[in-house]
Design a protein around this motif. Structure first.
Motif, PDB file in Angstrom:
ATOM      1  N   ASP A 184       0.720  -1.228   0.043  1.00  0.00           N
ATOM      2  CA  ASP A 184      -0.060  -0.041  -0.024  1.00  0.00           C
ATOM      3  C   ASP A 184       0.884   1.150   0.066  1.00  0.00           C
ATOM      4  OD1 ASP A 184      -2.442  -1.469  -0.005  1.00  0.00           O
ATOM      5  OD2 ASP A 184      -2.631  -1.295   2.149  1.00  0.00           O
ATOM      6  N   VAL A 185       1.805   1.296   0.683  1.00  0.00           N
ATOM      7  CA  VAL A 185       2.788   2.348   0.772  1.00  0.00           C
ATOM      8  C   VAL A 185       3.797   2.478  -0.286  1.00  0.00           C
ATOM      9  CG1 VAL A 185       4.695   3.422   2.037  1.00  0.00           C
ATOM     10  CG2 VAL A 185       2.617   2.518   3.303  1.00  0.00           C
ATOM     11  N   LEU A 186       4.320   1.270  -0.854  1.00  0.00           N
ATOM     12  CA  LEU A 186       5.400   1.212  -1.641  1.00  0.00           C
ATOM     13  C   LEU A 186       5.201   0.823  -3.153  1.00  0.00           C
ATOM     14  CD1 LEU A 186       8.160  -0.200   0.642  1.00  0.00           C
ATOM     15  CD2 LEU A 186       7.555   2.242   0.264  1.00  0.00           C
ATOM     16  N   GLN A 187       4.007   0.317  -3.291  1.00  0.00           N
ATOM     17  CA  GLN A 187       3.651  -0.325  -4.513  1.00  0.00           C
ATOM     18  C   GLN A 187       4.708  -1.069  -5.056  1.00  0.00           C
ATOM     19  OE1 GLN A 187       0.379   0.637  -6.241  1.00  0.00           O
ATOM     20  NE2 GLN A 187       0.288   0.709  -3.864  1.00  0.00           N
ATOM     21  N   GLU A 188       5.369  -0.614  -6.322  1.00  0.00           N
ATOM     22  CA  GLU A 188       6.051  -1.714  -7.056  1.00  0.00           C
ATOM     23  C   GLU A 188       7.427  -1.736  -6.419  1.00  0.00           C
ATOM     24  OE1 GLU A 188       6.973   2.355  -8.363  1.00  0.00           O
ATOM     25  OE2 GLU A 188       5.279   1.281  -7.981  1.00  0.00           O
ATOM     26  N   LYS A 189       7.813  -0.808  -5.473  1.00  0.00           N
ATOM     27  CA  LYS A 189       9.192  -0.809  -4.610  1.00  0.00           C
ATOM     28  C   LYS A 189       9.096  -1.829  -3.358  1.00  0.00           C
ATOM     29  CE  LYS A 189       9.378   3.454  -4.405  1.00  0.00           C
ATOM     30  NZ  LYS A 189       9.807   5.062  -3.882  1.00  0.00           N
ATOM     31  N   ALA A 190       8.101  -2.544  -3.362  1.00  0.00           N
ATOM     32  CA  ALA A 190       7.712  -3.647  -2.367  1.00  0.00           C
ATOM     33  C   ALA A 190       7.754  -5.171  -2.973  1.00  0.00           C
ATOM     34  CB  ALA A 190       6.660  -3.827  -1.468  1.00  0.00           C
ATOM     35  N   LEU A 191       8.733  -5.995  -2.462  1.00  0.00           N
ATOM     36  CA  LEU A 191       8.775  -7.695  -2.970  1.00  0.00           C
ATOM     37  C   LEU A 191       8.526  -8.500  -2.039  1.00  0.00           C
ATOM     38  CD1 LEU A 191       9.711  -9.593  -5.403  1.00  0.00           C
ATOM     39  CD2 LEU A 191      11.771  -9.313  -4.757  1.00  0.00           C
ATOM     40  N   ALA A 192       7.577  -9.389  -2.196  1.00  0.00           N
ATOM     41  CA  ALA A 192       7.348 -10.593  -1.315  1.00  0.00           C
ATOM     42  C   ALA A 192       8.088 -11.829  -1.702  1.00  0.00           C
ATOM     43  CB  ALA A 192       5.887 -10.827  -1.137  1.00  0.00           C
ATOM     44  N   VAL A 193       8.791 -12.586  -0.848  1.00  0.00           N
ATOM     45  CA  VAL A 193       9.628 -13.703  -1.667  1.00  0.00           C
ATOM     46  C   VAL A 193       9.252 -14.798  -0.471  1.00  0.00           C
ATOM     47  CG1 VAL A 193      11.760 -14.543  -1.779  1.00  0.00           C
ATOM     48  CG2 VAL A 193      11.401 -11.950  -2.224  1.00  0.00           C
ATOM     49  N   THR A 194       8.897 -15.839  -0.939  1.00  0.00           N
ATOM     50  CA  THR A 194       8.236 -17.176  -0.052  1.00  0.00           C
ATOM     51  C   THR A 194       9.475 -18.145  -0.148  1.00  0.00           C
ATOM     52  OG1 THR A 194       6.224 -16.739  -0.431  1.00  0.00           O
ATOM     53  CG2 THR A 194       6.859 -18.745   0.264  1.00  0.00           C
ATOM     54  N   ALA A 195      10.202 -18.696   0.820  1.00  0.00           N
ATOM     55  CA  ALA A 195      11.042 -19.607   1.036  1.00  0.00           C
ATOM     56  C   ALA A 195      10.260 -20.991   0.791  1.00  0.00           C
ATOM     57  CB  ALA A 195      11.955 -19.562   2.118  1.00  0.00           C
ATOM     58  N   VAL A 196      10.779 -21.890  -0.079  1.00  0.00           N
ATOM     59  CA  VAL A 196       9.995 -23.055  -0.395  1.00  0.00           C
ATOM     60  C   VAL A 196      10.883 -24.390  -0.138  1.00  0.00           C
ATOM     61  CG1 VAL A 196       9.090 -24.610  -2.239  1.00  0.00           C
ATOM     62  CG2 VAL A 196       8.816 -22.164  -2.520  1.00  0.00           C
ATOM     63  N   SER A 197      10.695 -25.156   0.756  1.00  0.00           N
ATOM     64  CA  SER A 197      11.195 -26.339   1.207  1.00  0.00           C
ATOM     65  C   SER A 197      10.445 -27.485   1.727  1.00  0.00           C
ATOM     66  CB  SER A 197      12.247 -25.817   2.563  1.00  0.00           C
ATOM     67  OG  SER A 197      11.556 -25.784   3.762  1.00  0.00           O
ATOM     68  N   ARG A 201       0.586 -17.719  -2.648  1.00  0.00           N
ATOM     69  CA  ARG A 201       0.617 -17.203  -3.982  1.00  0.00           C
ATOM     70  C   ARG A 201      -0.954 -16.371  -4.346  1.00  0.00           C
ATOM     71  NH1 ARG A 201       2.033 -23.148  -6.418  1.00  0.00           N
ATOM     72  NH2 ARG A 201       4.457 -22.787  -6.214  1.00  0.00           N
ATOM     73  N   VAL A 202      -2.044 -17.090  -3.740  1.00  0.00           N
ATOM     74  CA  VAL A 202      -3.190 -16.436  -3.940  1.00  0.00           C
ATOM     75  C   VAL A 202      -3.524 -15.070  -3.244  1.00  0.00           C
ATOM     76  CG1 VAL A 202      -5.693 -16.566  -3.226  1.00  0.00           C
ATOM     77  CG2 VAL A 202      -4.306 -18.485  -4.475  1.00  0.00           C
ATOM     78  N   GLN A 203      -2.725 -15.128  -1.738  1.00  0.00           N
ATOM     79  CA  GLN A 203      -3.028 -13.888  -1.064  1.00  0.00           C
ATOM     80  C   GLN A 203      -2.132 -12.683  -1.571  1.00  0.00           C
ATOM     81  OE1 GLN A 203      -3.578 -16.758   3.064  1.00  0.00           O
ATOM     82  NE2 GLN A 203      -1.594 -15.324   2.919  1.00  0.00           N
ATOM     83  N   ALA A 204      -0.765 -12.989  -2.208  1.00  0.00           N
ATOM     84  CA  ALA A 204      -0.161 -12.001  -2.833  1.00  0.00           C
ATOM     85  C   ALA A 204      -0.772 -11.472  -4.000  1.00  0.00           C
ATOM     86  CB  ALA A 204       1.272 -12.514  -3.360  1.00  0.00           C
ATOM     87  N   ALA A 205      -1.192 -12.208  -4.691  1.00  0.00           N
ATOM     88  CA  ALA A 205      -2.096 -11.737  -6.045  1.00  0.00           C
ATOM     89  C   ALA A 205      -3.562 -11.185  -5.538  1.00  0.00           C
ATOM     90  CB  ALA A 205      -2.567 -13.000  -6.784  1.00  0.00           C
ATOM     91  N   THR A 206      -4.056 -11.288  -4.587  1.00  0.00           N
ATOM     92  CA  THR A 206      -4.949 -10.606  -3.997  1.00  0.00           C
ATOM     93  C   THR A 206      -4.648  -9.095  -3.575  1.00  0.00           C
ATOM     94  OG1 THR A 206      -6.148 -12.490  -3.308  1.00  0.00           O
ATOM     95  CG2 THR A 206      -7.083 -10.488  -2.415  1.00  0.00           C
ATOM     96  N   ILE A 207      -3.552  -9.189  -3.149  1.00  0.00           N
ATOM     97  CA  ILE A 207      -2.951  -7.713  -2.317  1.00  0.00           C
ATOM     98  C   ILE A 207      -2.636  -6.955  -3.678  1.00  0.00           C
ATOM     99  CG2 ILE A 207      -0.952  -6.767  -1.119  1.00  0.00           C
ATOM    100  CD1 ILE A 207      -1.357  -9.225   0.766  1.00  0.00           C
ATOM    101  N   GLY A 208      -1.721  -7.682  -4.496  1.00  0.00           N
ATOM    102  CA  GLY A 208      -1.314  -7.105  -5.777  1.00  0.00           C
ATOM    103  C   GLY A 208       0.264  -6.942  -5.908  1.00  0.00           C
ATOM    104  N   ILE A 209       1.004  -7.378  -4.501  1.00  0.00           N
ATOM    105  CA  ILE A 209       2.218  -7.413  -4.556  1.00  0.00           C
ATOM    106  C   ILE A 209       2.956  -8.207  -5.384  1.00  0.00           C
ATOM    107  CG2 ILE A 209       2.415  -9.004  -2.538  1.00  0.00           C
ATOM    108  CD1 ILE A 209       4.561  -7.088  -1.266  1.00  0.00           C
ATOM    109  N   ALA A 210       4.122  -7.596  -5.760  1.00  0.00           N
ATOM    110  CA  ALA A 210       5.205  -8.739  -6.689  1.00  0.00           C
ATOM    111  C   ALA A 210       5.454  -9.743  -5.717  1.00  0.00           C
ATOM    112  CB  ALA A 210       6.219  -8.029  -7.123  1.00  0.00           C
ATOM    113  N   HIS A 211       5.503 -11.037  -6.304  1.00  0.00           N
ATOM    114  CA  HIS A 211       5.851 -12.490  -5.356  1.00  0.00           C
ATOM    115  C   HIS A 211       6.684 -13.086  -6.149  1.00  0.00           C
ATOM    116  CE1 HIS A 211       4.065 -16.198  -3.495  1.00  0.00           C
ATOM    117  NE2 HIS A 211       5.155 -15.774  -2.557  1.00  0.00           N
ATOM    118  N   GLU A 212       7.816 -13.617  -5.517  1.00  0.00           N
ATOM    119  CA  GLU A 212       8.799 -14.643  -5.954  1.00  0.00           C
ATOM    120  C   GLU A 212       8.978 -15.873  -5.013  1.00  0.00           C
ATOM    121  OE1 GLU A 212      12.449 -13.072  -7.519  1.00  0.00           O
ATOM    122  OE2 GLU A 212      11.231 -11.167  -8.410  1.00  0.00           O
ATOM    123  N   GLU A 213       9.492 -16.806  -5.508  1.00  0.00           N
ATOM    124  CA  GLU A 213       9.573 -17.848  -4.652  1.00  0.00           C
ATOM    125  C   GLU A 213      11.250 -18.440  -4.638  1.00  0.00           C
ATOM    126  OE1 GLU A 213       7.008 -21.093  -5.773  1.00  0.00           O
ATOM    127  OE2 GLU A 213       5.422 -19.651  -5.815  1.00  0.00           O
TER     128      GLU A 213
END
Length: 273
Positions: free
Chosen positions: A38-51, A63-75
């Motif tokens: 909400d504050v940073l828009q495209e300057k925020a990145l969410a990263v999920t550790a997969v193990s 994945r679904v929650q990140a897409a709902t928020i709109g934040i860029a999401h990587e794994e």
């Protein structure tokens, strides 16, 4: 008061300018991701550790929650299962998990131009035994919720206030937390615990744990649900399913689910010393 904390959280991200969020998909890190976006828009990145210690369903939720928020999401893949300091399951196991996480995320953040890595540690977590918090701090990570003094209850209140449909989502720590300290953790054991918990959730039980002790599965449910579970669940098919997953014995914890129950052994050790 709560609105003031939310405003403080927003100002904190404004001061950061760019931030990478260690994002598990749990309620805490998801709130952090929401406010950061909400504050940073495209300057925020969410990263999920997969193990292997992350349930596939939890990854899909992330994945679904990140897409709902709109934040860029990587794994990213983390390799804590290759570290014997982690798989031997000492009392500070979480230290080695978070070390691996932040040793992975920090270089990624610096390479991408994110000066801050932040996590979802809340104010209540600081009062619990959480050796992973130390590992994160040693690597320069910040905990915006804890810095502002936002508790777990307030995380849910703010999530609901911000319109996040998963505000009441049960806490879901990594699967390695299902084993008593000192019992070796393997991919196979993690998978059978994951399959057992998935089975129970498909029956409609949401807030639960399946603790794994040797070849025994111990089901923990909220105390007020135990009687209903016993009277409404077809136990023979459940036992057969758990045995198919790899357990020999299936038990029900009559005390009920309590977060951090396996840490009692630490309290007993301290009291005896």
């Amino acid at each position: 008061m709560l609105e003031q904390k939310l405003e403080q959280l927003r100002r904190l991200f404004q001061q950061m300018d760019r931030a990478l969020i260690a994002y598990s998909g749990g309620i805490d890190s998801t709130l952090v991701a929401k406010v950061a976006y909400d504050v940073l828009q495209e300057k925020a990145l969410a990263v999920t550790a997969v193990s292997p210690s992350l349930l596939p369903e939890d990854l899909e939720d992330a994945r679904v929650q990140a897409a709902t928020i709109g934040i860029a999401h990587e794994e990213v893949q983390t390799q804590e299962m290759e570290n014997p300091n982690y798989t031997s399951n000492p009392v500070n196991r979480c230290y080695f998990c978070k070390s691996e996480l932040h040793d992975t995320l920090k270089p990624m953040a610096l390479q991408r131009g994110y000066p801050y890595v932040v996590d979802g540690v809340n104010a209540d977590d600081l009062a619990d035994y959480r050796p992973g918090i130390q590992a994160a701090k040693e690597r320069g990570a910040r905990s915006p919720l804890a810095e502002v003094g936002i508790t777990k209850t307030e995380v849910r209140e703010l999530s609901q206030q911000l319109g996040l449909p998963w505000w009441d989502k049960p806490s879901q720590p990594c699967l390695s937390s299902r084993f008593p300290y000192g019992e070796e953790i393997t991919v196979g054991k993690l998978q059978r615990v994951g399959r057992a918990e998935r089975y129970l959730r498909q029956l409609g039980w949401k807030n639960l744990r399946v603790r794994s002790e040797g070849e025994t599965a111990r089901i923990e449910l909220p105390p007020e649900q135990i009687k209903e579970f016993v009277f409404t669940t077809e136990l023979p098919p459940l036992v057969a399913a758990f045995q198919e997953f790899g357990f020999l014995y299936v038990t029900l914890d009559l005390e009920g689910y309590q977060s951090g129950k396996l840490n009692r052994v630490l309290e007993m050790t301290q009291a005896a010393s």
